[in-house]
Write a protein that holds these residues in place. Structure first.
Motif, PDB file in Angstrom:
ATOM      1  N   GLY A   1      11.277 -12.420 -14.783  1.00  0.00           N
ATOM      2  CA  GLY A   1      11.630 -11.001 -15.193  1.00  0.00           C
ATOM      3  C   GLY A   1      10.323  -9.962 -15.944  1.00  0.00           C
ATOM      4  N   GLY A   2       8.834 -11.007 -15.916  1.00  0.00           N
ATOM      5  CA  GLY A   2       8.022 -10.926 -16.673  1.00  0.00           C
ATOM      6  C   GLY A   2       6.830 -10.075 -16.842  1.00  0.00           C
ATOM      7  N   GLY A   3       7.172  -9.645 -14.744  1.00  0.00           N
ATOM      8  CA  GLY A   3       5.699  -8.365 -15.258  1.00  0.00           C
ATOM      9  C   GLY A   3       4.818  -8.724 -13.767  1.00  0.00           C
ATOM     10  N   LYS A   4       5.462 -10.557 -13.449  1.00  0.00           N
ATOM     11  CA  LYS A   4       3.701 -11.122 -12.637  1.00  0.00           C
ATOM     12  C   LYS A   4       3.591 -10.309 -11.517  1.00  0.00           C
ATOM     13  CE  LYS A   4       6.071 -15.328 -12.953  1.00  0.00           C
ATOM     14  NZ  LYS A   4       7.255 -14.780 -13.675  1.00  0.00           N
ATOM     15  N   SER A   5       4.607  -9.984 -10.760  1.00  0.00           N
ATOM     16  CA  SER A   5       4.059  -9.471  -9.393  1.00  0.00           C
ATOM     17  C   SER A   5       3.646  -8.371  -9.730  1.00  0.00           C
ATOM     18  CB  SER A   5       5.757  -9.482  -9.031  1.00  0.00           C
ATOM     19  OG  SER A   5       6.077 -10.762  -8.819  1.00  0.00           O
ATOM     20  N   ALA A   6       3.754  -8.049 -10.621  1.00  0.00           N
ATOM     21  CA  ALA A   6       2.246  -6.761 -10.766  1.00  0.00           C
ATOM     22  C   ALA A   6       1.099  -7.510 -10.772  1.00  0.00           C
ATOM     23  CB  ALA A   6       2.488  -6.504 -12.320  1.00  0.00           C
ATOM     24  N   LEU A   7       0.690  -8.615 -11.152  1.00  0.00           N
ATOM     25  CA  LEU A   7      -1.026  -9.301 -11.361  1.00  0.00           C
ATOM     26  C   LEU A   7      -1.804  -8.993 -10.124  1.00  0.00           C
ATOM     27  CD1 LEU A   7       0.179 -11.298 -14.151  1.00  0.00           C
ATOM     28  CD2 LEU A   7      -0.298  -9.181 -14.432  1.00  0.00           C
ATOM     29  N   PHE A   8      -0.101  -9.102  -8.990  1.00  0.00           N
ATOM     30  CA  PHE A   8      -1.332  -9.053  -7.122  1.00  0.00           C
ATOM     31  C   PHE A   8      -0.748  -8.030  -6.759  1.00  0.00           C
ATOM     32  CE2 PHE A   8       2.744 -11.160  -6.942  1.00  0.00           C
ATOM     33  CZ  PHE A   8       3.531 -10.481  -5.704  1.00  0.00           C
ATOM     34  N   GLY A   9       0.242  -6.932  -7.463  1.00  0.00           N
ATOM     35  CA  GLY A   9       0.476  -6.037  -6.683  1.00  0.00           C
ATOM     36  C   GLY A   9      -0.292  -4.287  -6.762  1.00  0.00           C
ATOM     37  N   ILE A  10      -0.277  -4.368  -7.944  1.00  0.00           N
ATOM     38  CA  ILE A  10      -1.140  -3.436  -8.875  1.00  0.00           C
ATOM     39  C   ILE A  10      -2.536  -3.214  -8.156  1.00  0.00           C
ATOM     40  CG2 ILE A  10      -1.984  -2.395 -11.190  1.00  0.00           C
ATOM     41  CD1 ILE A  10       0.922  -1.906  -9.818  1.00  0.00           C
ATOM     42  N   PRO A  11      -3.606  -4.340  -8.587  1.00  0.00           N
ATOM     43  CA  PRO A  11      -5.533  -4.829  -8.004  1.00  0.00           C
ATOM     44  C   PRO A  11      -5.021  -3.955  -6.543  1.00  0.00           C
ATOM     45  CG  PRO A  11      -4.423  -7.266  -9.447  1.00  0.00           C
ATOM     46  CD  PRO A  11      -3.040  -5.787  -9.319  1.00  0.00           C
ATOM     47  N   VAL A  12      -3.706  -4.330  -5.761  1.00  0.00           N
ATOM     48  CA  VAL A  12      -4.956  -4.075  -4.038  1.00  0.00           C
ATOM     49  C   VAL A  12      -4.212  -2.379  -4.312  1.00  0.00           C
ATOM     50  CG1 VAL A  12      -3.271  -3.317  -2.089  1.00  0.00           C
ATOM     51  CG2 VAL A  12      -3.531  -5.429  -3.501  1.00  0.00           C
ATOM     52  N   LEU A  13      -3.242  -1.764  -5.096  1.00  0.00           N
ATOM     53  CA  LEU A  13      -2.886  -0.089  -5.387  1.00  0.00           C
ATOM     54  C   LEU A  13      -3.811   0.296  -6.163  1.00  0.00           C
ATOM     55  CD1 LEU A  13       0.661  -0.306  -6.541  1.00  0.00           C
ATOM     56  CD2 LEU A  13       0.101   0.317  -3.762  1.00  0.00           C
ATOM     57  N   VAL A  14      -5.028  -0.534  -6.727  1.00  0.00           N
ATOM     58  CA  VAL A  14      -6.324   0.357  -7.114  1.00  0.00           C
ATOM     59  C   VAL A  14      -7.330   0.599  -6.027  1.00  0.00           C
ATOM     60  CG1 VAL A  14      -7.392   0.369  -8.711  1.00  0.00           C
ATOM     61  CG2 VAL A  14      -5.538  -0.322  -9.971  1.00  0.00           C
ATOM     62  N   HIS A  15      -7.483  -0.498  -5.170  1.00  0.00           N
ATOM     63  CA  HIS A  15      -8.383  -0.765  -4.298  1.00  0.00           C
ATOM     64  C   HIS A  15      -8.433   0.806  -3.556  1.00  0.00           C
ATOM     65  CE1 HIS A  15     -11.583  -3.649  -4.960  1.00  0.00           C
ATOM     66  NE2 HIS A  15     -10.385  -4.399  -6.194  1.00  0.00           N
ATOM     67  N   LEU A  16      -6.593   0.594  -3.003  1.00  0.00           N
ATOM     68  CA  LEU A  16      -6.625   1.189  -2.215  1.00  0.00           C
ATOM     69  C   LEU A  16      -6.840   2.827  -3.096  1.00  0.00           C
ATOM     70  CD1 LEU A  16      -3.366  -0.124  -0.459  1.00  0.00           C
ATOM     71  CD2 LEU A  16      -5.182   0.287   0.776  1.00  0.00           C
ATOM     72  N   GLU A  17      -6.330   3.188  -3.888  1.00  0.00           N
ATOM     73  CA  GLU A  17      -5.980   4.848  -3.980  1.00  0.00           C
ATOM     74  C   GLU A  17      -7.583   4.614  -3.833  1.00  0.00           C
ATOM     75  OE1 GLU A  17      -5.626   7.610  -6.641  1.00  0.00           O
ATOM     76  OE2 GLU A  17      -4.537   7.164  -4.683  1.00  0.00           O
ATOM     77  N   ILE A  18      -8.715   4.254  -5.062  1.00  0.00           N
ATOM     78  CA  ILE A  18      -9.799   4.320  -5.441  1.00  0.00           C
ATOM     79  C   ILE A  18     -10.750   5.047  -3.823  1.00  0.00           C
ATOM     80  CG2 ILE A  18     -11.776   4.008  -6.416  1.00  0.00           C
ATOM     81  CD1 ILE A  18     -10.644   2.302  -8.485  1.00  0.00           C
ATOM     82  N   SER A  19     -10.286   3.360  -2.844  1.00  0.00           N
ATOM     83  CA  SER A  19     -11.375   3.904  -1.837  1.00  0.00           C
ATOM     84  C   SER A  19     -10.874   5.161  -0.975  1.00  0.00           C
ATOM     85  CB  SER A  19     -11.466   2.287  -0.954  1.00  0.00           C
ATOM     86  OG  SER A  19      -9.829   2.133  -0.334  1.00  0.00           O
ATOM     87  N   GLN A  20      -9.989   5.507  -1.186  1.00  0.00           N
ATOM     88  CA  GLN A  20      -9.320   6.533  -0.450  1.00  0.00           C
ATOM     89  C   GLN A  20      -9.566   7.917  -1.252  1.00  0.00           C
ATOM     90  OE1 GLN A  20      -4.825   5.809  -0.028  1.00  0.00           O
ATOM     91  NE2 GLN A  20      -5.265   4.268   1.583  1.00  0.00           N
ATOM     92  N   ASN A  21      -9.632   7.913  -2.586  1.00  0.00           N
ATOM     93  CA  ASN A  21     -10.503   8.804  -3.252  1.00  0.00           C
ATOM     94  C   ASN A  21     -11.140   8.681  -4.009  1.00  0.00           C
ATOM     95  OD1 ASN A  21      -8.246  11.034  -2.828  1.00  0.00           O
ATOM     96  ND2 ASN A  21      -6.912   9.071  -3.400  1.00  0.00           N
ATOM     97  N   PRO A  22     -12.753   8.355  -3.721  1.00  0.00           N
ATOM     98  CA  PRO A  22     -13.748   7.517  -4.496  1.00  0.00           C
ATOM     99  C   PRO A  22     -14.259   8.677  -5.395  1.00  0.00           C
ATOM    100  CG  PRO A  22     -14.471   8.345  -2.041  1.00  0.00           C
ATOM    101  CD  PRO A  22     -13.193   7.865  -1.694  1.00  0.00           C
TER     102      PRO A  22
ATOM    103  N   ARG B   1     -12.715  -2.380  -2.356  1.00  0.00           N
ATOM    104  CA  ARG B   1     -12.482  -2.074  -1.215  1.00  0.00           C
ATOM    105  C   ARG B   1     -11.245  -1.773  -0.072  1.00  0.00           C
ATOM    106  NH1 ARG B   1     -16.566  -5.899  -0.425  1.00  0.00           N
ATOM    107  NH2 ARG B   1     -16.047  -7.913  -1.898  1.00  0.00           N
ATOM    108  N   SER B   2     -11.503  -1.397   0.853  1.00  0.00           N
ATOM    109  CA  SER B   2     -10.831  -0.407   1.811  1.00  0.00           C
ATOM    110  C   SER B   2      -9.078  -1.344   1.929  1.00  0.00           C
ATOM    111  CB  SER B   2     -11.395   1.117   2.294  1.00  0.00           C
ATOM    112  OG  SER B   2     -11.941  -0.396   3.053  1.00  0.00           O
ATOM    113  N   ASP B   3      -9.974  -2.210   2.445  1.00  0.00           N
ATOM    114  CA  ASP B   3      -8.409  -2.939   2.963  1.00  0.00           C
ATOM    115  C   ASP B   3      -7.939  -4.448   2.030  1.00  0.00           C
ATOM    116  OD1 ASP B   3     -10.967  -4.241   3.246  1.00  0.00           O
ATOM    117  OD2 ASP B   3     -10.561  -4.737   5.176  1.00  0.00           O
ATOM    118  N   PRO B   4      -8.357  -3.657   0.508  1.00  0.00           N
ATOM    119  CA  PRO B   4      -7.957  -5.295  -0.060  1.00  0.00           C
ATOM    120  C   PRO B   4      -6.552  -6.377   0.312  1.00  0.00           C
ATOM    121  CG  PRO B   4      -6.763  -3.393  -1.231  1.00  0.00           C
ATOM    122  CD  PRO B   4      -7.138  -3.170   0.049  1.00  0.00           C
ATOM    123  N   ILE B   5      -7.063  -7.609   0.053  1.00  0.00           N
ATOM    124  CA  ILE B   5      -5.807  -8.635   0.147  1.00  0.00           C
ATOM    125  C   ILE B   5      -5.072  -9.340  -0.548  1.00  0.00           C
ATOM    126  CG2 ILE B   5      -5.520 -10.605   1.689  1.00  0.00           C
ATOM    127  CD1 ILE B   5      -7.532  -9.671   3.510  1.00  0.00           C
TER     128      ILE B   5
END
Length: 109
Positions: A55-76, A87-91
């Protein structure tokens, strides 16, 4: 906006915080300080080893970077140019110790 911005710079921090606020409005307080530090480090292509309680928020450490890449790649045009490739297709690769925990992460995220 300036060019060649590191995610750990003030401009990088502001960018990540604005993306989280935009994409996850339910998180009224945004990222926790330790989450933000780790996520900025990950986005700068540096390794992170994080240990936190359930419950400490570890999942954000892999989820948020993906969202950041998607958002920036879609709205550069809305964001600065960063020192690392966007990356436009982050993993995200997540290694979990048990099948039950892995199933829980898939359901939650």
């Amino acid at each position: 906006m300036s060019s060649n911005v590191a995610f750990t710079s003030i401009e990088g921090v502001n960018t990540v915080n604005s993306i989280v606020k935009k994409l996850i409005p339910k998180w009224k307080d945004g990222l926790r300080e330790i989450q933000l530090f780790c996520i900025l480090t990950i986005l700068n292509l540096e390794d992170v080893f994080a240990i936190e309680a359930t419950g400490g928020g570890k999942s954000a450490l892999f989820g948020i970077p993906v969202l950041v890449h998607l958002e920036i790649s879609q709205n550069p045009s809305l964001y600065p140019k960063f020192t690392v490739p966007i990356r436009s297709d982050p993993i995200a690769v997540v290694v979990t110790p048990t099948k039950g925990l892995a199933s829980n992460i898939v359901r939650v995220v």
